[in-house]
Design a protein around this motif. Structure first.
Motif, PDB file in Angstrom:
ATOM      1  N   ASP A   1      18.660  14.371  70.852  1.00 36.51           N
ATOM      2  CA  ASP A   1      19.013  14.336  69.440  1.00 36.51           C
ATOM      3  C   ASP A   1      18.421  15.543  68.708  1.00 36.51           C
ATOM      4  OD1 ASP A   1      20.301  13.033  67.248  1.00 36.51           O
ATOM      5  OD2 ASP A   1      18.325  12.376  66.557  1.00 36.51           O
ATOM      6  N   ASN A   2      17.182  15.893  69.031  1.00 35.44           N
ATOM      7  CA  ASN A   2      16.535  17.045  68.403  1.00 35.44           C
ATOM      8  C   ASN A   2      17.242  18.353  68.768  1.00 35.44           C
ATOM      9  OD1 ASN A   2      14.662  15.310  67.300  1.00 35.44           O
ATOM     10  ND2 ASN A   2      13.082  15.758  68.806  1.00 35.44           N
ATOM     11  N   VAL A   3      17.626  18.495  70.018  1.00 32.69           N
ATOM     12  CA  VAL A   3      18.343  19.693  70.451  1.00 32.69           C
ATOM     13  C   VAL A   3      19.700  19.774  69.765  1.00 32.69           C
ATOM     14  CG1 VAL A   3      19.360  20.897  72.426  1.00 32.69           C
ATOM     15  CG2 VAL A   3      17.112  19.839  72.648  1.00 32.69           C
ATOM     16  N   ALA A   4      20.380  18.644  69.667  1.00 32.94           N
ATOM     17  CA  ALA A   4      21.676  18.617  68.981  1.00 32.94           C
ATOM     18  C   ALA A   4      21.519  18.995  67.514  1.00 32.94           C
ATOM     19  CB  ALA A   4      22.314  17.236  69.116  1.00 32.94           C
ATOM     20  N   ALA A   5      20.435  18.568  66.880  1.00 31.74           N
ATOM     21  CA  ALA A   5      20.193  18.908  65.476  1.00 31.74           C
ATOM     22  C   ALA A   5      19.979  20.409  65.302  1.00 31.74           C
ATOM     23  CB  ALA A   5      18.987  18.133  64.950  1.00 31.74           C
ATOM     24  N   ILE A   6      19.255  21.017  66.211  1.00 32.14           N
ATOM     25  CA  ILE A   6      19.031  22.467  66.148  1.00 32.14           C
ATOM     26  C   ILE A   6      20.343  23.209  66.345  1.00 32.14           C
ATOM     27  CG2 ILE A   6      17.930  24.423  67.328  1.00 32.14           C
ATOM     28  CD1 ILE A   6      15.561  22.471  67.868  1.00 32.14           C
ATOM     29  N   LEU A   7      21.123  22.800  67.335  1.00 33.92           N
ATOM     30  CA  LEU A   7      22.425  23.434  67.562  1.00 33.92           C
ATOM     31  C   LEU A   7      23.350  23.233  66.362  1.00 33.92           C
ATOM     32  CD1 LEU A   7      23.245  22.736  71.313  1.00 33.92           C
ATOM     33  CD2 LEU A   7      22.673  24.914  70.248  1.00 33.92           C
ATOM     34  N   SER A   8      23.248  22.079  65.727  1.00 35.32           N
ATOM     35  CA  SER A   8      24.071  21.818  64.538  1.00 35.32           C
ATOM     36  C   SER A   8      23.705  22.769  63.407  1.00 35.32           C
ATOM     37  CB  SER A   8      23.900  20.370  64.081  1.00 35.32           C
ATOM     38  OG  SER A   8      24.441  19.491  65.028  1.00 35.32           O
ATOM     39  N   GLU A   9      22.413  23.046  63.236  1.00 36.78           N
ATOM     40  CA  GLU A   9      21.977  24.006  62.221  1.00 36.78           C
ATOM     41  C   GLU A   9      22.557  25.387  62.515  1.00 36.78           C
ATOM     42  OE1 GLU A   9      17.724  23.982  61.845  1.00 36.78           O
ATOM     43  OE2 GLU A   9      17.678  21.819  61.473  1.00 36.78           O
ATOM     44  N   HIS A  10      22.528  25.774  63.777  1.00 41.97           N
ATOM     45  CA  HIS A  10      23.106  27.064  64.169  1.00 41.97           C
ATOM     46  C   HIS A  10      24.608  27.081  63.915  1.00 41.97           C
ATOM     47  CE1 HIS A  10      19.693  28.417  67.104  1.00 41.97           C
ATOM     48  NE2 HIS A  10      19.243  28.089  65.918  1.00 41.97           N
ATOM     49  N   ALA A  11      25.269  25.964  64.203  1.00 43.51           N
ATOM     50  CA  ALA A  11      26.720  25.875  63.996  1.00 43.51           C
ATOM     51  C   ALA A  11      27.062  26.014  62.516  1.00 43.51           C
ATOM     52  CB  ALA A  11      27.254  24.556  64.557  1.00 43.51           C
ATOM     53  N   VAL A  12      26.256  25.442  61.650  1.00 45.95           N
ATOM     54  CA  VAL A  12      26.490  25.571  60.210  1.00 45.95           C
ATOM     55  C   VAL A  12      26.360  27.029  59.792  1.00 45.95           C
ATOM     56  CG1 VAL A  12      25.525  25.015  57.935  1.00 45.95           C
ATOM     57  CG2 VAL A  12      25.872  23.204  59.611  1.00 45.95           C
ATOM     58  N   ALA A  13      25.334  27.704  60.295  1.00 46.08           N
ATOM     59  CA  ALA A  13      25.148  29.119  59.965  1.00 46.08           C
ATOM     60  C   ALA A  13      26.319  29.953  60.480  1.00 46.08           C
ATOM     61  CB  ALA A  13      23.828  29.621  60.554  1.00 46.08           C
ATOM     62  N   LEU A  14      26.791  29.651  61.683  1.00 47.22           N
ATOM     63  CA  LEU A  14      27.948  30.363  62.225  1.00 47.22           C
ATOM     64  C   LEU A  14      29.184  30.123  61.373  1.00 47.22           C
ATOM     65  CD1 LEU A  14      27.556  29.758  66.059  1.00 47.22           C
ATOM     66  CD2 LEU A  14      27.572  31.975  64.909  1.00 47.22           C
ATOM     67  N   ALA A  15      29.400  28.879  60.968  1.00 42.75           N
ATOM     68  CA  ALA A  15      30.565  28.551  60.136  1.00 42.75           C
ATOM     69  C   ALA A  15      30.498  29.298  58.806  1.00 42.75           C
ATOM     70  CB  ALA A  15      30.645  27.051  59.909  1.00 42.75           C
ATOM     71  N   GLU A  16      29.305  29.425  58.246  1.00 45.47           N
ATOM     72  CA  GLU A  16      29.147  30.178  56.999  1.00 45.47           C
ATOM     73  C   GLU A  16      29.458  31.657  57.206  1.00 45.47           C
ATOM     74  OE1 GLU A  16      25.167  29.228  55.787  1.00 45.47           O
ATOM     75  OE2 GLU A  16      25.754  27.256  55.009  1.00 45.47           O
ATOM     76  N   ASP A  17      28.978  32.214  58.313  1.00 44.95           N
ATOM     77  CA  ASP A  17      29.275  33.620  58.628  1.00 44.95           C
ATOM     78  C   ASP A  17      30.773  33.828  58.814  1.00 44.95           C
ATOM     79  OD1 ASP A  17      26.572  34.211  58.492  1.00 44.95           O
ATOM     80  OD2 ASP A  17      26.290  34.263  60.680  1.00 44.95           O
ATOM     81  N   ILE A  18      31.411  32.894  59.501  1.00 42.31           N
ATOM     82  CA  ILE A  18      32.856  32.990  59.730  1.00 42.31           C
ATOM     83  C   ILE A  18      33.598  32.941  58.403  1.00 42.31           C
ATOM     84  CG2 ILE A  18      34.843  31.738  60.678  1.00 42.31           C
ATOM     85  CD1 ILE A  18      32.946  30.955  63.040  1.00 42.31           C
ATOM     86  N   ALA A  19      33.226  32.003  57.546  1.00 41.51           N
ATOM     87  CA  ALA A  19      33.883  31.884  56.243  1.00 41.51           C
ATOM     88  C   ALA A  19      33.702  33.159  55.421  1.00 41.51           C
ATOM     89  CB  ALA A  19      33.332  30.676  55.484  1.00 41.51           C
ATOM     90  N   GLU A  20      32.516  33.728  55.480  1.00 43.09           N
ATOM     91  CA  GLU A  20      32.250  34.971  54.741  1.00 43.09           C
ATOM     92  C   GLU A  20      33.115  36.120  55.275  1.00 43.09           C
ATOM     93  OE1 GLU A  20      28.518  37.979  54.279  1.00 43.09           O
ATOM     94  OE2 GLU A  20      28.091  35.846  54.011  1.00 43.09           O
ATOM     95  N   MET A  21      33.204  36.225  56.594  1.00 45.61           N
ATOM     96  CA  MET A  21      34.018  37.293  57.183  1.00 45.61           C
ATOM     97  C   MET A  21      35.493  37.097  56.847  1.00 45.61           C
ATOM     98  SD  MET A  21      32.286  37.962  60.911  1.00 45.61           S
ATOM     99  CE  MET A  21      33.195  39.464  61.256  1.00 45.61           C
ATOM    100  N   GLU A  22      35.969  35.868  56.893  1.00 48.43           N
ATOM    101  CA  GLU A  22      37.373  35.606  56.571  1.00 48.43           C
ATOM    102  C   GLU A  22      37.655  35.904  55.104  1.00 48.43           C
ATOM    103  OE1 GLU A  22      37.754  31.550  57.891  1.00 48.43           O
ATOM    104  OE2 GLU A  22      38.494  32.173  59.872  1.00 48.43           O
ATOM    105  N   TYR A  23      36.702  35.615  54.228  1.00 46.19           N
ATOM    106  CA  TYR A  23      36.868  35.901  52.808  1.00 46.19           C
ATOM    107  C   TYR A  23      36.930  37.400  52.573  1.00 46.19           C
ATOM    108  CZ  TYR A  23      35.911  36.165  47.824  1.00 46.19           C
ATOM    109  OH  TYR A  23      35.969  36.453  46.490  1.00 46.19           O
ATOM    110  N   GLU A  24      36.051  38.153  53.252  1.00 41.22           N
ATOM    111  CA  GLU A  24      36.039  39.617  53.105  1.00 41.22           C
ATOM    112  C   GLU A  24      37.316  40.243  53.635  1.00 41.22           C
ATOM    113  OE1 GLU A  24      32.447  40.783  55.083  1.00 41.22           O
ATOM    114  OE2 GLU A  24      31.175  40.104  53.434  1.00 41.22           O
ATOM    115  N   ASP A  25      37.881  39.676  54.703  1.00 44.83           N
ATOM    116  CA  ASP A  25      39.108  40.215  55.291  1.00 44.83           C
ATOM    117  C   ASP A  25      40.351  39.833  54.484  1.00 44.83           C
ATOM    118  OD1 ASP A  25      37.708  41.425  57.293  1.00 44.83           O
ATOM    119  OD2 ASP A  25      38.127  39.870  58.794  1.00 44.83           O
ATOM    120  N   GLY A  26      40.247  38.713  53.758  1.00 47.43           N
ATOM    121  CA  GLY A  26      41.409  38.172  53.053  1.00 47.43           C
ATOM    122  C   GLY A  26      41.572  38.784  51.726  1.00 47.43           C
TER     123      GLY A  26
END
Length: 65
Positions: free
Chosen positions: A40-65
């Motif tokens: 559960d702890n490992v999944a929580a850490i990976l989830s935090e990383h996934a949120v950061a990745l999703a934010e980076d992706i959204a930012e890149m898509e916004y800049e490209d759009g």
């Protein structure tokens, strides 16, 4: 800086392993609660990383759009 496709691939891999960890945590919960908590702890850490990745992706898509 990684490309948008690399970030999307990384996010997909993170989600795959989060799902695997959560499924195994459920299986182990009654037989080995300490290991289930660790998963559960490992999944929580990976989830935090996934949120950061999703934010980076959204930012890149916004800049490209």
């Amino acid at each position: 800086m990684p490309s948008l496709s690399q970030l999307n691939g990384s996010l997909h891999i993170h989600q795959f392993y989060i799902d695997k960890l959560e499924a195994n945590r459920e299986l182990l919960f009654s037989s080995d609660p300490e290991l289930a908590q660790l998963l559960d702890n490992v999944a929580a850490i990976l989830s935090e990383h996934a949120v950061a990745l999703a934010e980076d992706i959204a930012e890149m898509e916004y800049e490209d759009g």
